[in-house]
Design an enzyme around this catalytic site. Sequence first.
Site, PDB file in Angstrom:
ATOM      1  N   CYS A 171       0.864  -1.184   0.000  1.00 53.47           N
ATOM      2  CA  CYS A 171       0.000   0.000   0.000  1.00 53.47           C
ATOM      3  C   CYS A 171       0.897   1.230   0.000  1.00 53.47           C
ATOM      4  O   CYS A 171       1.708   1.404   0.916  1.00 53.47           O
ATOM      5  CB  CYS A 171      -0.920  -0.006   1.219  1.00 53.47           C
ATOM      6  SG  CYS A 171      -1.918   1.492   1.379  1.00 53.47           S
ATOM      7  N   HIS A 266      -3.740  -2.978 -10.900  1.00 49.74           N
ATOM      8  CA  HIS A 266      -4.518  -1.763 -11.120  1.00 49.74           C
ATOM      9  C   HIS A 266      -5.107  -1.753 -12.526  1.00 49.74           C
ATOM     10  O   HIS A 266      -4.466  -2.177 -13.485  1.00 49.74           O
ATOM     11  CB  HIS A 266      -3.654  -0.516 -10.934  1.00 49.74           C
ATOM     12  CG  HIS A 266      -3.196  -0.310  -9.532  1.00 49.74           C
ATOM     13  ND1 HIS A 266      -3.893   0.440  -8.615  1.00 49.74           N
ATOM     14  CD2 HIS A 266      -2.121  -0.804  -8.872  1.00 49.74           C
ATOM     15  CE1 HIS A 266      -3.265   0.427  -7.452  1.00 49.74           C
ATOM     16  NE2 HIS A 266      -2.184  -0.332  -7.583  1.00 49.74           N
ATOM     17  N   GLU A 316     -10.770   0.957  -4.226  1.00 51.76           N
ATOM     18  CA  GLU A 316      -9.669   0.071  -3.868  1.00 51.76           C
ATOM     19  C   GLU A 316     -10.156  -1.346  -3.598  1.00 51.76           C
ATOM     20  O   GLU A 316     -11.178  -1.560  -2.941  1.00 51.76           O
ATOM     21  CB  GLU A 316      -8.945   0.597  -2.629  1.00 51.76           C
ATOM     22  CG  GLU A 316      -8.085   1.813  -2.890  1.00 51.76           C
ATOM     23  CD  GLU A 316      -7.062   2.018  -1.788  1.00 51.76           C
ATOM     24  OE1 GLU A 316      -6.288   1.078  -1.501  1.00 51.76           O
ATOM     25  OE2 GLU A 316      -7.039   3.122  -1.211  1.00 51.76           O
ATOM     26  N   CYS A 325      -4.936   6.724  -2.974  1.00 48.18           N
ATOM     27  CA  CYS A 325      -4.295   5.423  -3.157  1.00 48.18           C
ATOM     28  C   CYS A 325      -2.939   5.671  -3.792  1.00 48.18           C
ATOM     29  O   CYS A 325      -2.855   6.118  -4.942  1.00 48.18           O
ATOM     30  CB  CYS A 325      -5.155   4.516  -4.040  1.00 48.18           C
ATOM     31  SG  CYS A 325      -4.388   2.927  -4.426  1.00 48.18           S
ATOM     32  N   GLY A 328      -2.092   3.373  -6.662  1.00 50.80           N
ATOM     33  CA  GLY A 328      -2.976   3.754  -7.762  1.00 50.80           C
ATOM     34  C   GLY A 328      -2.489   4.990  -8.484  1.00 50.80           C
ATOM     35  O   GLY A 328      -2.533   5.067  -9.726  1.00 50.80           O
TER      36      GLY A 328
END
Length: 383
Positions: A171, A266, A316, A325, A328
């Site tokens: 993350c 993603h 997410e 994110c 992301g």
Amino acid sequence: REVAVEVVRRGGDGAALQLKSLLEALEPADHLLAPGRREAVALDREGVVGRDLRRRPGVGKCLLKTRAAAARAGAGLFRCVVAPARRRPGRVALRAASLEFSKYQGLGNDFLLVDNRDAAAPKATPAQAQRLCDRHFGVGADGVIFVMPGDAAHDFRMTIYNSDGSEPEMCGNGIRCLAAYLGELGAAGAPRGRGEAFTIATGAGPIVPLVLPDGRITVDMGEPVLDGPAVPCALAPTDGARVVDAPLEAAGREYRVTAVSMGNPHSVAFVDDAGAVDLAVTGRAVEVNTAAFPEKVNAEFVDVVDAAHVNMVVWERGCGVTLACGTGACAVAVAGVLTGRTERTCEVMLPGGPLSIEWRESDNHVYMTGPAEFVFRGTAELD
């Protein structure tokens, strides 16, 4: 620990015991002992009564097992102590554990950080993390992050549970929060330029956050994975082995998506107005489309302001709508370059604020720079 209790007489074979204030969670085998008395007032903790006490620690009801026990306890308000009962052979009384944490947020993407350096396993289970993340009945967070012991090649290891109890590989916002939390723990990183660097082991491989003097954190996110099957993405490649601007149907509409992995998968779709996307419908539909993304996927929707600025919203995987994110934003910057929409350095504006992303040509690594801020610290009871 003492608790204030009130015993109220009632008909039948027992009396109702109302807990007015519970300072410590009662164990299934606990007794209540009135001060100065040797005999225990046994509690019937079976069934719904016991579960209600754990969910609502301030209020609960129990039944004294016998009329004699009720008579011994008497009526009225008095103080008593929680004491362990004698254990029956083969029966183990489990004590409710507590978990110390600090809450941090990176552009509104919030996490509970736990010092887990003294244990090889996380101090909370995925189910407990899910309850802690609940914004109505728990502390409230997008995930729980554990700072685990490192090894010869890594200063620390990062384990994270999402708000649904799932465990992602990495993350981006979370690792910035972890780096800030290491400062709270007094950990010193390796000097690098004007900052301190840490090498963190993650499910996506080693990640190196650099804590800058102004408090911002630059993270070397490594090289993006663009080979479709490795993302993993099952859509037909459109650029060699890459999936770039490939058609994908979601919620009754066709989008053009680019598949990128930053250690986690993603799907990036460029649209006219990112803010107009119904994430609860379209984002969810993309996430769970396992025919296209076998391990599910984080869904980003992006509109381009100019070659150096984009707006992004995200659904997410394992969390739903979040304010930011980090991985992301990195995937968006990579997708922007692959589709000719952006430069290699751009600002990604998220609902929680901006991240600066650079896909560096010299080493093919993606670098993310942004804030991580302390919110509060506390202790939570784990059931």
